[in-house]
Design an enzyme around this catalytic site. Structure first.
Site, PDB file in Angstrom:
ATOM      1  N   ASP A 191      -2.193  10.897  -2.026  1.00  0.00           N
ATOM      2  CA  ASP A 191      -2.402   9.579  -3.110  1.00  0.00           C
ATOM      3  C   ASP A 191      -2.838  10.329  -4.535  1.00  0.00           C
ATOM      4  O   ASP A 191      -2.967   9.507  -5.539  1.00  0.00           O
ATOM      5  CB  ASP A 191      -3.839   8.924  -2.647  1.00  0.00           C
ATOM      6  CG  ASP A 191      -3.040   7.949  -1.488  1.00  0.00           C
ATOM      7  OD1 ASP A 191      -2.992   8.354  -0.447  1.00  0.00           O
ATOM      8  OD2 ASP A 191      -2.947   6.841  -1.753  1.00  0.00           O
ATOM      9  N   ARG A 224      -7.293  -0.186  -6.643  1.00  0.00           N
ATOM     10  CA  ARG A 224      -7.554   0.945  -5.649  1.00  0.00           C
ATOM     11  C   ARG A 224      -7.773   2.167  -6.496  1.00  0.00           C
ATOM     12  O   ARG A 224      -6.846   2.509  -7.343  1.00  0.00           O
ATOM     13  CB  ARG A 224      -6.410   0.755  -4.694  1.00  0.00           C
ATOM     14  CG  ARG A 224      -6.191  -0.304  -4.012  1.00  0.00           C
ATOM     15  CD  ARG A 224      -5.462  -0.084  -2.507  1.00  0.00           C
ATOM     16  NE  ARG A 224      -6.111   0.960  -1.705  1.00  0.00           N
ATOM     17  CZ  ARG A 224      -5.694   1.283  -0.658  1.00  0.00           C
ATOM     18  NH1 ARG A 224      -4.227   1.221  -0.324  1.00  0.00           N
ATOM     19  NH2 ARG A 224      -6.078   2.266   0.144  1.00  0.00           N
ATOM     20  N   ASN A 236      -5.573  12.241   0.463  1.00  0.00           N
ATOM     21  CA  ASN A 236      -4.569  11.526   1.331  1.00  0.00           C
ATOM     22  C   ASN A 236      -5.291  10.812   2.543  1.00  0.00           C
ATOM     23  O   ASN A 236      -6.559  10.839   2.459  1.00  0.00           O
ATOM     24  CB  ASN A 236      -3.462  12.318   2.018  1.00  0.00           C
ATOM     25  CG  ASN A 236      -2.370  11.610   2.556  1.00  0.00           C
ATOM     26  OD1 ASN A 236      -1.886  10.659   1.988  1.00  0.00           O
ATOM     27  ND2 ASN A 236      -2.169  11.853   3.922  1.00  0.00           N
ATOM     28  N   LYS A 237      -4.521   9.845   3.126  1.00  0.00           N
ATOM     29  CA  LYS A 237      -5.310   9.201   4.310  1.00  0.00           C
ATOM     30  C   LYS A 237      -6.439   9.795   5.050  1.00  0.00           C
ATOM     31  O   LYS A 237      -6.147  11.110   5.363  1.00  0.00           O
ATOM     32  CB  LYS A 237      -4.121   8.611   5.236  1.00  0.00           C
ATOM     33  CG  LYS A 237      -4.713   7.617   5.983  1.00  0.00           C
ATOM     34  CD  LYS A 237      -5.598   6.365   5.862  1.00  0.00           C
ATOM     35  CE  LYS A 237      -4.869   5.814   4.594  1.00  0.00           C
ATOM     36  NZ  LYS A 237      -5.921   4.958   3.818  1.00  0.00           N
ATOM     37  N   GLN A 287      -1.768   2.265   9.902  1.00  0.00           N
ATOM     38  CA  GLN A 287      -0.540   2.063   9.282  1.00  0.00           C
ATOM     39  C   GLN A 287       0.490   3.035   9.930  1.00  0.00           C
ATOM     40  O   GLN A 287       1.589   2.815  10.038  1.00  0.00           O
ATOM     41  CB  GLN A 287      -0.643   2.911   7.956  1.00  0.00           C
ATOM     42  CG  GLN A 287      -1.568   2.393   6.828  1.00  0.00           C
ATOM     43  CD  GLN A 287      -3.160   2.449   6.901  1.00  0.00           C
ATOM     44  OE1 GLN A 287      -3.371   2.779   7.885  1.00  0.00           O
ATOM     45  NE2 GLN A 287      -3.404   2.403   5.579  1.00  0.00           N
ATOM     46  N   ARG A 314       1.016  -1.214  -0.003  1.00  0.00           N
ATOM     47  CA  ARG A 314       0.190  -0.148   0.101  1.00  0.00           C
ATOM     48  C   ARG A 314       0.927   1.098  -0.280  1.00  0.00           C
ATOM     49  O   ARG A 314       1.989   1.106   0.095  1.00  0.00           O
ATOM     50  CB  ARG A 314      -1.019   0.016   1.064  1.00  0.00           C
ATOM     51  CG  ARG A 314      -0.877  -0.482   2.350  1.00  0.00           C
ATOM     52  CD  ARG A 314       0.390   0.001   3.129  1.00  0.00           C
ATOM     53  NE  ARG A 314       0.265   1.375   3.314  1.00  0.00           N
ATOM     54  CZ  ARG A 314       1.212   2.212   3.568  1.00  0.00           C
ATOM     55  NH1 ARG A 314       2.397   1.841   3.600  1.00  0.00           N
ATOM     56  NH2 ARG A 314       0.952   3.568   3.563  1.00  0.00           N
ATOM     57  N   GLY A 315       0.274   2.476  -0.184  1.00  0.00           N
ATOM     58  CA  GLY A 315       0.889   3.605  -0.280  1.00  0.00           C
ATOM     59  C   GLY A 315       1.131   3.947  -1.675  1.00  0.00           C
ATOM     60  O   GLY A 315       1.518   3.011  -2.720  1.00  0.00           O
ATOM     61  N   ALA A 316       0.629   5.133  -2.283  1.00  0.00           N
ATOM     62  CA  ALA A 316       0.366   5.517  -3.557  1.00  0.00           C
ATOM     63  C   ALA A 316       1.622   5.015  -4.630  1.00  0.00           C
ATOM     64  O   ALA A 316       1.307   4.321  -5.645  1.00  0.00           O
ATOM     65  CB  ALA A 316       0.141   6.780  -3.694  1.00  0.00           C
TER      66      ALA A 316
END
Ligand code: MRU
Length: 351
Positions: free
Chosen positions: A244, A96, A254-255, A203, A56-58
């Site tokens: 993201d 995603r 973002n998150k 996370q 995960r993570g863009a």
């Protein structure tokens, strides 16, 4: 497989590495309790790993999808056609929706396939492999550059609040917002990190804490709800976050929780910087209103890590991201430098 042999690319920790016609992928759903490296050789496995957030993570899912496209050529064999590759591209793209790095990397790989389509299977494979590795290396280089630009924004003895995980695990290696922390710590400029635990997937608690411990950077975790009180006490000089997808006007997805931090930062007169490579900027998306926001399974909120928190029958809403309006950002750090408001990324080129 329990292992301490974590994947490394160009000598640094990377969540994903391509070797011997397969992907070594550190399963982030098991961290920090277990360090398990999976071996992926099929596109379906890559799609599953991205969807379930084993990676995960863009930027990291962009790099992983690029290697997934290489596996696609390999899986299809000498009969691999553009049509088949476009189908594989859609399969990976659908995993995603918010992180634009995913589509950006897939499009780049499709372009390489188109360019070499008339050549032999081996030549296509080699070209795709080289492009994915190039993309991976470029991401690490971009992160190092952002680390330098971002660290210059921080005061001496900086105490920084961050959210989610934006470290090596979220990228090709080194990290974005975390890369700034890393650089500032190396140059003696960083005093302390506060890391939001980042519900519901944790996370911050699981991954950022794991990286901070390895790097020996002093830190404390806090529950997401404690951030407002922390800022009110004047304990923090700046907030650093990843992204993201950044729209042409600078609105940044973002998150989930980042928007709340940005409102708090404004109220308390604390700068919030977004740190993200240009592969996260989407000039085709005019503003945050058109950024697709992924909604994940309510189960992640109701029973984090399979531990039931809520009573049976409770329902939950689980948006994975939110959008911070550009006026709340003090700056956007990319590998080309620090962008100050008002932002205008409409003319940013895409391959
Ligand atoms: O749902 P995740 O863990 O993929 O979300 C990650 C983030 O929101 C990060 O801040 C973003 O991808 C940037 S990572 C360098």
């Amino acid at each position: 497989m329990k292992t301490k042999n974590l994947p490394r690319y160009q000598g640094i920790l990377s969540p994903v590495v391509y070797r011997d016609h397969g992907i070594d992928l550190l399963d982030q759903t098991l961290l920090p309790q277990q360090e398990v490296v999976l071996r992926l050789t099929r596109v379906e496995q890559v799609a599953e790993a991205i969807q379930t957030m084993r990676v995960r993570g863009a930027p990291a899912i962009g790099v992983t999808a690029a290697y997934g496209m290489v596996l696609g050529v390999e899986n299809e064999g000498p009969s691999a056609s553009l049509q088949q590759m476009e189908r594989i591209a859609e399969e990976l793209r659908g995993t995603r929706p918010t992180a634009v790095n995913l589509s950006w990397a897939i499009d780049r790989m499709l372009q390489v396939f188109r360019t070499h389509e008339a050549q032999s299977h081996d030549e296509i494979y080699e070209a795709m492999c080289a492009e994915a590795r190039r993309l991976h290396a470029e991401d690490i280089e971009a992160n190092r550059r952002m680390g330098g630009f971002g660290a210059e924004l921080l005061p001496e003895g900086a105490r920084i609040l961050t959210i989610c995980n934006t470290g090596a695990l979220a990228t090709g290696g080194f990290g974005t917002a975390y890369g700034v922390l890393r650089t500032a710590y190396e140059t003696g400029n960083l005093d302390f990190v506060y890391a939001c635990e980042t519900r519901p997937r944790l996370q911050g608690a699981r991954l950022t804490a794991w990286e901070l411990l390895q790097d020996g950077i002093p830190f404390k975790l806090l529950s997401d709800g404690a951030a407002a009180y922390l800022l009110s006490r004047g304990e923090v000089h700046a907030i650093l976050a990843g992204a993201d997808r950044i729209a042409a006007n600078g609105d940044a997805a973002n998150k989930i929780g980042t928007y709340g931090l940005a409102v708090l930062a404004k109220h308390h007169g604390i700068p919030l910087y977004v740190v993200a490579p240009t592969s996260t900027i989407d000039p085709a998306t005019p503003s945050g209103a058109s950024i697709p926001i992924e909604e994940r399974d309510p189960h992640e909120v109701l029973a984090p890590r399979e531990v039931p928190f809520a009573p049976r029958g409770a329902k939950a809403w689980n948006p994975a991201f939110d959008v911070t309006p550009a006026p709340l950002l003090s700056g956007i750090v990319t590998e080309t430098g620090v962008h100050h408001p008002p932002f205008d990324f409409r003319s940013l080129g895409r391959p």
